[in-house]
Design a protein around this motif. Structure first.
Motif, PDB file in Angstrom:
ATOM      1  N   THR A 139       0.836  -1.195   0.000  1.00  0.00           N
ATOM      2  CA  THR A 139       0.000   0.000   0.000  1.00  0.00           C
ATOM      3  C   THR A 139       0.875   1.250   0.000  1.00  0.00           C
ATOM      4  OG1 THR A 139      -0.095  -0.045   2.417  1.00  0.00           O
ATOM      5  CG2 THR A 139      -1.844  -1.210   1.216  1.00  0.00           C
ATOM      6  N   GLY A 140       0.275   2.390  -0.331  1.00  0.00           N
ATOM      7  CA  GLY A 140       0.994   3.658  -0.321  1.00  0.00           C
ATOM      8  C   GLY A 140       1.834   3.857  -1.568  1.00  0.00           C
ATOM      9  N   LEU A 141       2.825   4.798  -1.438  1.00  0.00           N
ATOM     10  CA  LEU A 141       3.671   5.165  -2.583  1.00  0.00           C
ATOM     11  C   LEU A 141       4.537   3.997  -3.037  1.00  0.00           C
ATOM     12  CD1 LEU A 141       4.742   7.308  -4.533  1.00  0.00           C
ATOM     13  CD2 LEU A 141       6.402   7.969  -2.781  1.00  0.00           C
ATOM     14  N   LEU A 142       5.100   3.233  -2.061  1.00  0.00           N
ATOM     15  CA  LEU A 142       5.934   2.094  -2.431  1.00  0.00           C
ATOM     16  C   LEU A 142       5.134   1.050  -3.178  1.00  0.00           C
ATOM     17  CD1 LEU A 142       8.122   1.675   0.800  1.00  0.00           C
ATOM     18  CD2 LEU A 142       8.756   2.723  -1.390  1.00  0.00           C
ATOM     19  N   GLY A 143       3.889   0.846  -2.741  1.00  0.00           N
ATOM     20  CA  GLY A 143       3.059  -0.108  -3.450  1.00  0.00           C
ATOM     21  C   GLY A 143       2.754   0.347  -4.861  1.00  0.00           C
ATOM     22  N   PHE A 144       2.533   1.667  -5.021  1.00  0.00           N
ATOM     23  CA  PHE A 144       2.276   2.195  -6.365  1.00  0.00           C
ATOM     24  C   PHE A 144       3.491   2.039  -7.259  1.00  0.00           C
ATOM     25  CE2 PHE A 144       2.440   5.806  -9.310  1.00  0.00           C
ATOM     26  CZ  PHE A 144       1.298   5.553 -10.055  1.00  0.00           C
ATOM     27  N   LEU A 145       4.668   2.344  -6.717  1.00  0.00           N
ATOM     28  CA  LEU A 145       5.875   2.224  -7.516  1.00  0.00           C
ATOM     29  C   LEU A 145       6.221   0.777  -7.842  1.00  0.00           C
ATOM     30  CD1 LEU A 145       8.149   4.909  -5.794  1.00  0.00           C
ATOM     31  CD2 LEU A 145       6.870   5.120  -7.930  1.00  0.00           C
ATOM     32  N   ALA A 146       5.727  -0.158  -7.011  1.00  0.00           N
ATOM     33  CA  ALA A 146       6.020  -1.565  -7.257  1.00  0.00           C
ATOM     34  C   ALA A 146       5.146  -2.177  -8.337  1.00  0.00           C
ATOM     35  CB  ALA A 146       5.883  -2.358  -5.965  1.00  0.00           C
ATOM     36  N   LEU A 147       4.128  -1.440  -8.773  1.00  0.00           N
ATOM     37  CA  LEU A 147       3.271  -1.971  -9.821  1.00  0.00           C
ATOM     38  C   LEU A 147       4.066  -2.155 -11.109  1.00  0.00           C
ATOM     39  CD1 LEU A 147       0.054   0.178  -9.268  1.00  0.00           C
ATOM     40  CD2 LEU A 147       0.431  -2.208  -8.619  1.00  0.00           C
ATOM     41  N   PRO A 148       3.845  -3.242 -11.840  1.00  0.00           N
ATOM     42  CA  PRO A 148       4.581  -3.473 -13.088  1.00  0.00           C
ATOM     43  C   PRO A 148       4.431  -2.353 -14.105  1.00  0.00           C
ATOM     44  CG  PRO A 148       3.463  -5.483 -12.378  1.00  0.00           C
ATOM     45  CD  PRO A 148       2.979  -4.389 -11.477  1.00  0.00           C
ATOM     46  N   SER A 149       3.226  -1.776 -14.195  1.00  0.00           N
ATOM     47  CA  SER A 149       3.033  -0.708 -15.175  1.00  0.00           C
ATOM     48  C   SER A 149       3.821   0.538 -14.798  1.00  0.00           C
ATOM     49  CB  SER A 149       1.542  -0.369 -15.274  1.00  0.00           C
ATOM     50  OG  SER A 149       1.036   0.063 -14.008  1.00  0.00           O
ATOM     51  N   VAL A 150       3.888   0.803 -13.494  1.00  0.00           N
ATOM     52  CA  VAL A 150       4.658   1.975 -13.042  1.00  0.00           C
ATOM     53  C   VAL A 150       6.150   1.745 -13.281  1.00  0.00           C
ATOM     54  CG1 VAL A 150       5.241   3.424 -11.067  1.00  0.00           C
ATOM     55  CG2 VAL A 150       2.896   2.597 -11.373  1.00  0.00           C
ATOM     56  N   LYS A 151       6.635   0.552 -12.978  1.00  0.00           N
ATOM     57  CA  LYS A 151       8.038   0.239 -13.254  1.00  0.00           C
ATOM     58  C   LYS A 151       8.341   0.396 -14.737  1.00  0.00           C
ATOM     59  CE  LYS A 151       8.717  -3.056  -9.471  1.00  0.00           C
ATOM     60  NZ  LYS A 151       9.045  -4.463  -9.126  1.00  0.00           N
ATOM     61  N   LEU A 152       7.460  -0.116 -15.566  1.00  0.00           N
ATOM     62  CA  LEU A 152       7.649   0.001 -17.012  1.00  0.00           C
ATOM     63  C   LEU A 152       7.690   1.475 -17.449  1.00  0.00           C
ATOM     64  CD1 LEU A 152       7.783  -1.263 -19.846  1.00  0.00           C
ATOM     65  CD2 LEU A 152       5.273  -1.280 -19.845  1.00  0.00           C
ATOM     66  N   THR A 153       6.799   2.284 -16.855  1.00  0.00           N
ATOM     67  CA  THR A 153       6.751   3.704 -17.216  1.00  0.00           C
ATOM     68  C   THR A 153       8.036   4.426 -16.807  1.00  0.00           C
ATOM     69  OG1 THR A 153       4.346   3.709 -16.978  1.00  0.00           O
ATOM     70  CG2 THR A 153       5.463   5.845 -16.933  1.00  0.00           C
ATOM     71  N   VAL A 154       8.526   4.169 -15.589  1.00  0.00           N
ATOM     72  CA  VAL A 154       9.734   4.845 -15.094  1.00  0.00           C
ATOM     73  C   VAL A 154      10.956   4.451 -15.910  1.00  0.00           C
ATOM     74  CG1 VAL A 154      11.308   5.054 -13.131  1.00  0.00           C
ATOM     75  CG2 VAL A 154       8.837   5.137 -12.765  1.00  0.00           C
ATOM     76  N   LEU A 155      11.128   3.137 -16.128  1.00  0.00           N
ATOM     77  CA  LEU A 155      12.291   2.682 -16.891  1.00  0.00           C
ATOM     78  C   LEU A 155      12.247   3.172 -18.337  1.00  0.00           C
ATOM     79  CD1 LEU A 155      12.629  -0.986 -15.543  1.00  0.00           C
ATOM     80  CD2 LEU A 155      13.997   1.018 -14.924  1.00  0.00           C
ATOM     81  N   THR A 156      11.072   3.157 -18.929  1.00  0.00           N
ATOM     82  CA  THR A 156      10.948   3.639 -20.306  1.00  0.00           C
ATOM     83  C   THR A 156      11.253   5.132 -20.398  1.00  0.00           C
ATOM     84  OG1 THR A 156       9.270   1.959 -20.749  1.00  0.00           O
ATOM     85  CG2 THR A 156       9.404   3.810 -22.274  1.00  0.00           C
ATOM     86  N   THR A 157      10.785   5.894 -19.396  1.00  0.00           N
ATOM     87  CA  THR A 157      11.038   7.343 -19.398  1.00  0.00           C
ATOM     88  C   THR A 157      12.525   7.646 -19.282  1.00  0.00           C
ATOM     89  OG1 THR A 157       8.878   7.730 -18.382  1.00  0.00           O
ATOM     90  CG2 THR A 157      10.496   9.508 -18.260  1.00  0.00           C
ATOM     91  N   LEU A 158      13.208   6.956 -18.359  1.00  0.00           N
ATOM     92  CA  LEU A 158      14.647   7.181 -18.197  1.00  0.00           C
ATOM     93  C   LEU A 158      15.415   6.769 -19.450  1.00  0.00           C
ATOM     94  CD1 LEU A 158      15.205   5.994 -14.506  1.00  0.00           C
ATOM     95  CD2 LEU A 158      15.042   8.336 -15.354  1.00  0.00           C
ATOM     96  N   GLY A 159      15.036   5.631 -20.012  1.00  0.00           N
ATOM     97  CA  GLY A 159      15.714   5.188 -21.231  1.00  0.00           C
ATOM     98  C   GLY A 159      15.504   6.150 -22.382  1.00  0.00           C
ATOM     99  N   CYS A 160      14.290   6.662 -22.509  1.00  0.00           N
ATOM    100  CA  CYS A 160      14.012   7.621 -23.586  1.00  0.00           C
ATOM    101  C   CYS A 160      14.753   8.933 -23.356  1.00  0.00           C
ATOM    102  CB  CYS A 160      12.509   7.873 -23.679  1.00  0.00           C
ATOM    103  SG  CYS A 160      11.572   6.457 -24.325  1.00  0.00           S
TER     104      CYS A 160
END
Length: 528
Positions: A139-160
């Motif tokens: 739950t909370g912010l850590l739970g949100f960041l642990a979501l696969p879609s959020v991980k995909l979004t963060v990694l894709t943004t940094l890579g781009c």
């Protein structure tokens, strides 16, 4: 606060747009975290358990239901608790902690953590199986960041962000600013006599005129995008040219010291840089305008003028004015740093006889040959001067009287080895040093001149040292006084003889012409 560059800001904007697109897809359900598949998987598991429990309920075997639910809890780490609730609401079985994990969900669909499946006994509902699962994400912010879609979004943004920045930087380096510059501006730059370049913040060339390309020896297109330090510059303090330009802080143009451009090992051009900053509306430096004026020809002409102003035109040795400037400077440095300094006086033997016997043209050739021998024998730190007529002077830095005597012998041997068609030439040399009591540079020259006089009187073609000349000078002066006395006595005897002869002849006076003849004969008479 320092702002990011244009490339970084554009890359960041593109990466943020990519992140926005991915988050929009997640909100619309097109980008799934896998929660629905997880609920379906857990629901199928619970249905299998419910089917088994339905068979046990048909036989009214509640013990078997308990065994099945305990096995479900023990074999699945995601299952927190399990229970079988009868239709009247009473619990047929509940594992430990089920009441705390389960909340009534009458009329509600199962969630990802609490799933209920009915248990049938024939055609009627006997009860339901209740299974509590662990939450798929914290739950909370850590739970949100642990979501696969959020991980995909963060990694894709940094890579781009990294990829866009590298791509844009490479694209900007390949862009040709000349295409954005009007033709009349480029033509105006090409008509300028000096080379002109426009540099960006990283000292890369954005624009260059034809004169700069000709200086470098390449085309304007080849200069495009190269760093200004890529070219073979030679600065006064051997620092990169970009480092010198970085010291330009004011808005007014700044003229730097001349720099050299190495076009080849034997060809170097002298350039005078003039730079000014390019500012935007906010007063921030966004580049630099650099002009390079080729002063190679002017420098060569100035060097020739300096040479002509400091040299004797016949012998190419230093003239007296320039020599005394170097002498005073060397004398001051020698006194300050306590290092020795000496000088040599050189005089060509019997030079007047050479002019009288062979003519002044031969005498000039002798002076040229002697000066060439002196210059060839001199060290890099020695100064050779034509002191006057057939006399030369050599300043010897970092050299004591012993070294000066050895150097004088080298000079003497070099002159003696000269070969002329009609005669042989020798020279007499005198040397002195500052540590022999001279209080000034002129006094040291006078001591060397006295030594030269002693070398002449001692037979010529030799080197005389001032520290060994006191007794010799006294002997020379005594001999000179004796010669003068003998000459006076001879003249007096000649006059007396003339008067006596005149009286014997009965004359009462002697003519002036007769006296002049007597004096001339007396001066030509060899001394005893």
């Amino acid at each position: 606060m320092k702002r990011f560059g244009t490339t970084t800001r554009i890359a960041f904007a593109m990466a943020m747009w990519t992140a926005t697109v991915l988050l929009t897809l997640r909100m619309t359900g097109l980008l799934d975290d896998g929660a629905s598949q997880q609920i379906q998987s857990r629901t199928r598991l619970c249905e299998v358990i419910a089917v088994n429990c339905s068979q046990f309920a048909s036989r009214d075997d509640q013990a078997a239901i308990e065994v099945a639910l305990r096995a479900l809890t023990a074999r699945n780490d995601d299952v927190l608790s399990a229970a079988c609730r009868k239709a009247d609401g009473s619990l047929a079985f509940a594992s430990q902690g089920h009441q705390a994990n389960w909340s009534p969900r009458d009329g509600e669909a199962s969630s990802s953590t609490c799933i209920q499946v009915p248990v049938m006994q024939g055609d009627r509902v006997w009860g339901q199986v209740e299974v509590c699962f662990q939450s798929p994400a914290a739950t909370g912010l850590l739970g949100f960041l642990a979501l696969p879609s959020v991980k995909l979004t963060v990694l894709t943004t940094l890579g781009c962000l990294v990829g866009f920045q590298l791509l844009l930087r490479r694209c900007f380096n390949q862009l040709d600013p000349n295409q954005a510059v009007p033709e009349r501006v480029r033509s105006a730059l090409d008509t300028m006599a000096e080379g002109v370049v426009v540099l960006d913040e990283k000292y890369r060339i954005n624009l260059a005129n034809q004169q700069f390309a000709d200086m470098i020896g390449c085309t304007v297109d080849q200069c495009q995008g190269k760093n200004i330090d890529w070219f073979p510059w030679d600065t006064q303090d051997e620092r990169p040219l970009s480092e010198l330009l970085s010291e330009l802080n004011g808005e007014d143009p700044k003229i730097f010291e001349n720099i050299k451009l190495r076009k080849s090992e034997t060809c170097r051009r002298t350039l005078k840089p003039n730079a000014s900053r390019i500012l935007n509306k906010q007063g921030e430096c966004k580049g630099m305008l650099l002009s390079l004026d080729d002063v190679s020809v002017l420098e060569e002409q100035n060097e020739q003028l300096r040479f002509l102003a400091t040299r004797d035109p016949m012998t190419s040795c230093l003239n007296r004015r320039s020599f005394f400037e170097y002498l005073e400077e060397a004398w001051i440095l020698a006194e300050r740093h306590k290092h020795p300094i000496s000088c040599l006086m050189v005089d060509v033997d019997h030079f007047k006889g050479i002019n009288d016997s062979f003519g002044h043209a031969v005498g000039d050739e002798v002076l040229k040959g002697v000066s060439a021998a002196l210059l060839a024998t001199a060290r890099e730190s020695d100064y050779v001067c034509r002191y006057g007529g057939e006399e030369f002077c050599v300043l010897l830095q970092h050299c004591d009287i012993d070294g000066a005597a050895c150097a004088g012998e080298r000079y003497r041997a070099a002159i003696e080895s000269l070969q002329f068609p009609q005669l042989s030439v020798t020279a007499s040399l005198g040397c002195s040093s500052a540590d022999l009591g001279a209080e000034s540079a002129e006094q040291m020259l006078e001591q060397a001149d006295q030594s030269l006089y002693a070398a002449k009187r001692s037979g010529r073609n030799q080197v005389a040292r001032f520290d060994r000349m006191e007794s010799t000078i006294q002997e020379i002066e005594a001999a000179a006084e004796q010669d003068n006395s003998t000459a006076e006595e001879s003249l007096l005897d000649s006059v007396k003889d003339l008067i006596s002869d005149a009286r014997d002849a009965g004359a009462t006076s002697v003519s002036v012409d007769r006296l002049n003849v007597a004096i001339k004969e007396s001066s030509q008479r060899p001394s005893s």
